[in-house]
Design a protein around this motif. Structure first.
Motif, PDB file in Angstrom:
ATOM      1  N   SER A 210      35.424  28.690  52.157  1.00  0.00           N
ATOM      2  CA  SER A 210      35.965  29.457  53.266  1.00  0.00           C
ATOM      3  C   SER A 210      36.815  30.564  52.654  1.00  0.00           C
ATOM      4  O   SER A 210      37.101  30.541  51.448  1.00  0.00           O
ATOM      5  CB  SER A 210      36.826  28.582  54.182  1.00  0.00           C
ATOM      6  OG  SER A 210      37.998  28.163  53.487  1.00  0.00           O
ATOM      7  N   VAL A 211      37.245  31.509  53.447  1.00  0.00           N
ATOM      8  CA  VAL A 211      38.077  32.595  52.929  1.00  0.00           C
ATOM      9  C   VAL A 211      39.355  32.038  52.314  1.00  0.00           C
ATOM     10  O   VAL A 211      39.776  32.447  51.223  1.00  0.00           O
ATOM     11  CB  VAL A 211      38.401  33.614  54.052  1.00  0.00           C
ATOM     12  CG1 VAL A 211      39.461  34.606  53.583  1.00  0.00           C
ATOM     13  CG2 VAL A 211      37.145  34.359  54.481  1.00  0.00           C
ATOM     14  N   ASP A 212      39.997  31.095  53.005  1.00  0.00           N
ATOM     15  CA  ASP A 212      41.240  30.509  52.492  1.00  0.00           C
ATOM     16  C   ASP A 212      41.013  29.793  51.167  1.00  0.00           C
ATOM     17  O   ASP A 212      41.828  29.898  50.239  1.00  0.00           O
ATOM     18  CB  ASP A 212      41.837  29.538  53.514  1.00  0.00           C
ATOM     19  CG  ASP A 212      42.441  30.262  54.719  1.00  0.00           C
ATOM     20  OD1 ASP A 212      42.695  31.479  54.592  1.00  0.00           O
ATOM     21  OD2 ASP A 212      42.646  29.603  55.749  1.00  0.00           O
TER      22      ASP A 212
ATOM     23  N   LYS B 121      31.496  24.171  42.228  1.00  0.00           N
ATOM     24  CA  LYS B 121      30.612  23.462  43.166  1.00  0.00           C
ATOM     25  C   LYS B 121      31.280  23.321  44.529  1.00  0.00           C
ATOM     26  O   LYS B 121      30.670  23.551  45.573  1.00  0.00           O
ATOM     27  CB  LYS B 121      30.249  22.083  42.615  1.00  0.00           C
ATOM     28  CG  LYS B 121      29.308  21.305  43.539  1.00  0.00           C
ATOM     29  CD  LYS B 121      28.959  19.944  42.973  1.00  0.00           C
ATOM     30  CE  LYS B 121      28.067  19.181  43.953  1.00  0.00           C
ATOM     31  NZ  LYS B 121      27.755  17.823  43.463  1.00  0.00           N
ATOM     32  N   GLU B 122      32.575  22.962  44.515  1.00  0.00           N
ATOM     33  CA  GLU B 122      33.303  22.814  45.778  1.00  0.00           C
ATOM     34  C   GLU B 122      33.362  24.140  46.529  1.00  0.00           C
ATOM     35  O   GLU B 122      33.152  24.200  47.750  1.00  0.00           O
ATOM     36  CB  GLU B 122      34.718  22.305  45.497  1.00  0.00           C
ATOM     37  CG  GLU B 122      35.569  22.152  46.754  1.00  0.00           C
ATOM     38  CD  GLU B 122      36.985  21.723  46.435  1.00  0.00           C
ATOM     39  OE1 GLU B 122      37.802  21.680  47.381  1.00  0.00           O
ATOM     40  OE2 GLU B 122      37.281  21.455  45.257  1.00  0.00           O
ATOM     41  N   LEU B 123      33.634  25.211  45.795  1.00  0.00           N
ATOM     42  CA  LEU B 123      33.746  26.517  46.434  1.00  0.00           C
ATOM     43  C   LEU B 123      32.406  26.977  46.990  1.00  0.00           C
ATOM     44  O   LEU B 123      32.329  27.499  48.103  1.00  0.00           O
ATOM     45  CB  LEU B 123      34.267  27.538  45.419  1.00  0.00           C
ATOM     46  CG  LEU B 123      34.473  28.965  45.929  1.00  0.00           C
ATOM     47  CD1 LEU B 123      35.490  29.001  47.052  1.00  0.00           C
ATOM     48  CD2 LEU B 123      34.907  29.883  44.792  1.00  0.00           C
TER      49      LEU B 123
ATOM     50  N   ILE C  26      41.711  29.478  45.283  1.00  0.00           N
ATOM     51  CA  ILE C  26      41.179  29.261  43.934  1.00  0.00           C
ATOM     52  C   ILE C  26      41.398  30.491  43.070  1.00  0.00           C
ATOM     53  O   ILE C  26      41.755  30.387  41.888  1.00  0.00           O
ATOM     54  CB  ILE C  26      39.687  28.879  44.018  1.00  0.00           C
ATOM     55  CG1 ILE C  26      39.545  27.482  44.638  1.00  0.00           C
ATOM     56  CG2 ILE C  26      39.044  28.909  42.633  1.00  0.00           C
ATOM     57  CD1 ILE C  26      38.120  27.032  44.829  1.00  0.00           C
ATOM     58  N   LEU C  27      41.217  31.668  43.647  1.00  0.00           N
ATOM     59  CA  LEU C  27      41.433  32.892  42.876  1.00  0.00           C
ATOM     60  C   LEU C  27      42.899  33.035  42.454  1.00  0.00           C
ATOM     61  O   LEU C  27      43.192  33.439  41.328  1.00  0.00           O
ATOM     62  CB  LEU C  27      40.995  34.114  43.689  1.00  0.00           C
ATOM     63  CG  LEU C  27      39.480  34.307  43.842  1.00  0.00           C
ATOM     64  CD1 LEU C  27      39.185  35.442  44.816  1.00  0.00           C
ATOM     65  CD2 LEU C  27      38.828  34.590  42.494  1.00  0.00           C
ATOM     66  N   HIS C  28      43.827  32.698  43.337  1.00  0.00           N
ATOM     67  CA  HIS C  28      45.249  32.758  42.989  1.00  0.00           C
ATOM     68  C   HIS C  28      45.570  31.760  41.874  1.00  0.00           C
ATOM     69  O   HIS C  28      46.344  32.064  40.960  1.00  0.00           O
ATOM     70  CB  HIS C  28      46.114  32.461  44.211  1.00  0.00           C
ATOM     71  CG  HIS C  28      46.240  33.621  45.160  1.00  0.00           C
ATOM     72  ND1 HIS C  28      46.556  34.890  44.736  1.00  0.00           N
ATOM     73  CD2 HIS C  28      46.105  33.689  46.514  1.00  0.00           C
ATOM     74  CE1 HIS C  28      46.603  35.703  45.781  1.00  0.00           C
ATOM     75  NE2 HIS C  28      46.317  35.003  46.872  1.00  0.00           N
ATOM     76  N   LYS C  29      44.984  30.592  41.964  1.00  0.00           N
ATOM     77  CA  LYS C  29      45.193  29.574  40.937  1.00  0.00           C
ATOM     78  C   LYS C  29      44.702  30.068  39.578  1.00  0.00           C
ATOM     79  O   LYS C  29      45.374  29.918  38.553  1.00  0.00           O
ATOM     80  CB  LYS C  29      44.454  28.286  41.321  1.00  0.00           C
ATOM     81  CG  LYS C  29      44.572  27.164  40.304  1.00  0.00           C
ATOM     82  CD  LYS C  29      43.807  25.945  40.781  1.00  0.00           C
ATOM     83  CE  LYS C  29      43.839  24.835  39.735  1.00  0.00           C
ATOM     84  NZ  LYS C  29      43.048  23.642  40.164  1.00  0.00           N
TER      85      LYS C  29
END
Length: 274
Positions: A78-80, A71-73, A85-88
């Motif tokens: 944003s790109v950052d 939901k937050e994403l 999130i993807l790295h996490k």
């Protein structure tokens, strides 16, 4: 009110994404989707923006993101933020893969152990085998009754914060060889647990060396143990082999692997000097 072109009703959108109408309503409730309502019949019509959002939600769910992060994403991305999130999630998935690889290795090790006993170990045949060091867990210095052995293992694991496999592993007993030679009585000097899976903490190591071994079906365990113990001792005497350890009685296949007692296998092992 006419249905706008390229807009979908709830059932159409649910079918398109293989989800449910209730799920779409829940996503609307928490502010992820914003369908247009027909004032005449209260039907929901989902816009192209909703379709794009739902596609992102479904992809992130497949990647095992929690709905709160999704939901937050989706609402403030944003790109950052997306990269973060993807790295996490990448780190979390690598940890899961590592755990699965460890579990797979453990299962393969136990399959190999059982196959060796079932298909490569001749029964009622004395063999001289060389073993490397074998790590094991010493559970008790005294005998443990058969009926409470499994609970003893589980208690030991809990008390020591470890997990060891129950299926495809075996318990074994150190039998006092010197006492047996004098009295023909079996005295247990230690109870152990062994698996050739090395993904656990151990507190005891069987030394590397040449072991005289004898495996047999344990249908009449008590009588057969005495019989085969004496056969092993006679063989040592006849071949001038000196015992360097107690006799270890391994329960290679037992109730954990089979409820059929006709399939249970015990193997006697004693370290000898050649």
């Amino acid at each position: 009110m006419k249905k706008p072109k390229y807009h979908f009703k709830s059932k159409e959108l649910a079918d398109l994404f293989n989800t449910t109408i209730d799920t779409l309503r829940y996503y609307e409730k928490i502010g992820l989707l914003h369908p247009i309502r027909n004032p005449e019949n209260n039907y929901r019509y989902f816009t192209s923006s909703d379709i794009e959002t739902l596609g992102i939600v479904m992809e992130l769910l497949r990647l095992r993101f929690p709905l709160s992060e999704i939901k937050e994403l989706v609402t403030t991305r944003s790109v950052d933020q997306t990269l973060s999130i993807l790295h996490k999630e990448e780190i979390a998935l690598k940890q899961q893969i590592s755990q699965l690889e460890t579990t797979l290795s453990s299962i393969q090790s136990r399959i190999g152990f059982m196959n060796h006993i079932l298909y490569e170990t001749p029964l009622e045949t004395i063999q001289l085998q060389h073993f490397p060091e074998r790590n094991s867990i010493k559970i008790s210095d005294e005998d443990i009754e058969e009926d409470i052995f499994e609970i003893s293992i589980i208690k030991y694991m809990k008390e020591n914060s470890i997990t060891v496999p129950l299926v495809g592993a075996c318990d074994f007993y150190a039998l006092d060889l010197e006492h047996f030679l004098k009295t023909q009585e079996l005295i247990v000097r230690g109870v152990f647990y062994y698996t050739n899976d090395n993904h656990y903490n151990h507190n005891y190591t069987l030394p590397a060396g040449s072991y005289l071994t004898l495996a047999f079906l344990s249908k009449k365990e008590s009588d057969l143990s005495y019989k085969f113990l004496n056969e092993l001792i006679d063989y040592m005497n006849d071949h001038n082999l000196t015992p360097k350890s107690d006799i270890y009685s391994f329960y290679m296949i037992d109730e954990t692997e089979s409820s059929n007692k006709e399939e249970h296998i015990i193997e006697l092992q004693v370290l000898v000097s050649v």
